[in-house]
Design a protein around this motif. Structure first.
Motif, PDB file in Angstrom:
ATOM      1  N   CYS B  57       0.847  -1.191   0.000  1.00  0.00           N
ATOM      2  CA  CYS B  57       0.000   0.000   0.000  1.00  0.00           C
ATOM      3  C   CYS B  57       0.886   1.246   0.000  1.00  0.00           C
ATOM      4  O   CYS B  57       1.838   1.337   0.769  1.00  0.00           O
ATOM      5  CB  CYS B  57      -0.899  -0.014   1.239  1.00  0.00           C
ATOM      6  SG  CYS B  57      -1.830   1.506   1.485  1.00  0.00           S
ATOM      7  N   CYS B  60       0.352   2.960   3.765  1.00  0.00           N
ATOM      8  CA  CYS B  60       0.716   2.342   5.041  1.00  0.00           C
ATOM      9  C   CYS B  60       1.742   1.213   4.916  1.00  0.00           C
ATOM     10  O   CYS B  60       2.293   0.779   5.918  1.00  0.00           O
ATOM     11  CB  CYS B  60      -0.535   1.823   5.749  1.00  0.00           C
ATOM     12  SG  CYS B  60      -1.184   0.295   5.043  1.00  0.00           S
ATOM     13  N   ASN B  62       1.073  -1.870   4.042  1.00  0.00           N
ATOM     14  CA  ASN B  62       0.401  -3.173   4.088  1.00  0.00           C
ATOM     15  C   ASN B  62       0.376  -3.793   2.689  1.00  0.00           C
ATOM     16  O   ASN B  62       0.395  -3.081   1.691  1.00  0.00           O
ATOM     17  CB  ASN B  62      -1.041  -2.975   4.607  1.00  0.00           C
ATOM     18  CG  ASN B  62      -1.802  -4.276   4.719  1.00  0.00           C
ATOM     19  OD1 ASN B  62      -1.208  -5.345   4.895  1.00  0.00           O
ATOM     20  ND2 ASN B  62      -3.121  -4.195   4.656  1.00  0.00           N
ATOM     21  N   CYS B  69      -4.753   0.247   0.433  1.00  0.00           N
ATOM     22  CA  CYS B  69      -5.136  -1.088   0.856  1.00  0.00           C
ATOM     23  C   CYS B  69      -6.528  -1.067   1.496  1.00  0.00           C
ATOM     24  O   CYS B  69      -7.071  -0.010   1.794  1.00  0.00           O
ATOM     25  CB  CYS B  69      -4.111  -1.633   1.850  1.00  0.00           C
ATOM     26  SG  CYS B  69      -4.221  -0.934   3.504  1.00  0.00           S
ATOM     27  N   CYS B  72      -6.643   0.946   4.783  1.00  0.00           N
ATOM     28  CA  CYS B  72      -6.591   2.398   4.588  1.00  0.00           C
ATOM     29  C   CYS B  72      -7.908   2.912   3.989  1.00  0.00           C
ATOM     30  O   CYS B  72      -8.347   4.022   4.281  1.00  0.00           O
ATOM     31  CB  CYS B  72      -5.441   2.774   3.654  1.00  0.00           C
ATOM     32  SG  CYS B  72      -3.829   2.807   4.473  1.00  0.00           S
TER      33      CYS B  72
HETATM   34 ZN   LIG Z   1      -2.783   0.935   3.520  1.00  0.00          ZN
END
Ligand SMILES: [Zn+2]
Ligand SMILES: [Zn+2]
Lengths: 196, 196
Positions: B57, B60, B62, B69, B72
Motif C-alpha cells: 500500500c 501504510c 500493508n 489497501c 486504509c
Molecule cells: Zn494501507
C-alpha cells in the motif's frame, strides 16, 4: 484477513503442505510476497510446469515427465534386479545413496490394517507380472523397518514365491522402527550391501 | 535427481521457503505431485495470482491487491490513531487480535546495528509526514520487546516529537524478549488496552 482474499487463499493452500501450520504458512506467504520475482513467480511456474508434465511411470510407478521414466528407460541400469519401495520418496533416498544400479518398483504405500490399506491398493500384482516379463533374477525389498513395512515385505515375498525369483531385504544398518527416507546415504548403502 | 529437472527445480524452489530444508522440500514436492488437482494446481494459480496482484500500500505499507489497501480505504476505521508495526506479519497479528480499529503504518523492519538497518531504510519519514497530513492524534508503537524493537520505538518516538502527536507503546502482556508475531490474540489485546 488484511490484504484480501488472494493472500488468504495463498496462506490457506500453503498451510496444506506437510510441516507447515497456519503460522508458518503465513510466514511463507509473506516471504514469497516479498520475493516476487526471485522466488514466488519461479515457484508458481515450476509448480504449474510439474503439475502439467509429471506423471507416474506406467511400469515402475516412479514420478517423471517421461513414460517410461528416465530410470526405466536407462539401458545402463541392471534390469535383472528390482528394488521394491513403498513410495517415490524412498526411491529418491535409494538414488541419493548411489548404491543401487538396478530397476525400481514403487508399491504406492504399505499394507496397514489401521489405515485400511489392502494388497489390492498396492501395485503388487504388477510387480509379480514384471518378474517373468522382464526376466528379473532378484527382488530387493527396501521397505521401512516398521511393523507395516515388514508385514508388507512378508506379503510381497509370499506373492513372489511362485515366480521363483530370489527375494532379498535390506538388512544391516536400518534401525528398528526406522523409516528409510530419514536414513543417511551411507547407512542405506551399507544396508543394501548386506542385504539378506 | 530421479524424475527429471522439473521435479529437481520444484524441490529447489520449495527448499527456499522459511522452515523447509531439503528433506521437507522433497516431502512437500511429493505431497504436491500426488495432489495435483486438489492442491498443486490451485496453489500454483494462487501464487501466480498473488504475485501479479499484491503490492505494498502506498500509504501504510500493508500488502494488498488494491491501493490504498483495504484497511486504509475502510472509512469505518479510526483515522486519528496509527499503529506502527515493523512488518506485515505483525499487522496481521494485530488484526487477528481484533483489538485495534485504527490505521496502520508498516516500517519495513527494525533498526539494527548488526544487520545494518538504518533509519533511512525504514519508512519513518513517511510516518512523520502522515501525522500532520491525516491529523493523527495518537501513534501506538507495536514493536517487538527486543533490543532492536525498543531501539526503533525510541527512535521513532523522537522523530515524532516535533509533530506533538501522542506516542504510546504496547505494554502489559508483551513478554520481555518476546516477538509480537508469536503472541496469542488475548495477550496482544491486553497489551493494546494497557498501552502507556
Ligand atoms: Zn494501507
Ligand atoms: Zn519407471
Amino acid at each position: 484477513m488484511a490484504g484480501g482474499p488472494e493472500i488468504e487463499r495463498l496462506v490457506l493452500l500453503l498451510s496444506k503442505l506437510p510441516g507447515l501450520g497456519p503460522r508458518s504458512a503465513r510466514r511463507a506467504a509473506l516471504f514469497l510476497l516479498k520475493r516476487r520475482a526471485l522466488v514466488m513467480e519461479p515457484l508458481a511456474a515450476a509448480m504449474a510446469d510439474a503439475a502439467a508434465k509429471v506423471r507416474p511411470c506406467s511400469r515402475c510407478g516412479n514420478l517423471d515427465t517421461i513414460d517410461l521414466c528416465s530410470l526405466c528407460a536407462d539401458s545402463r541400469r541392471d534390469g535383472s534386479i528390482i528394488c521394491v519401495v513403498a513410495d517415490v520418496a524412498d526411491l529418491w533416498a535409494m538414488e541419493r545413496s548411489g548404491a543401487f544400479r538396478g530397476q525400481y518398483h514403487v508399491l504406492g504405500g504399505l499394507l496397514s490394517a489401521l489405515d485400511g490399506v489392502r494388497p489390492e491398493d498396492l501395485s503388487i500384482g504388477r510387480l509379480a507380472a514384471r518378474v517373468p516379463d522382464e526376466a528379473v533374477e532378484e527382488v530387493v525389498l527396501a521397505l521401512n523397518a516398521t511393523v507395516d513395512g515388514q508385514t508388507t515385505a512378508h506379503y510381497v515375498a509370499e506373492r513372489l514365491e511362485p515366480t521363483g525369483v530370489r527375494v532379498s531385504r535390506l538388512a544391516h544398518g536400518v534401525p528398528v522402527g526406522g523409516e528409510l527416507d530419514y536414513l543417511d546415504e551411507g547407512t542405506l548403502a551399507a544396508a543394501l550391501k548386506a542385504r539378506r
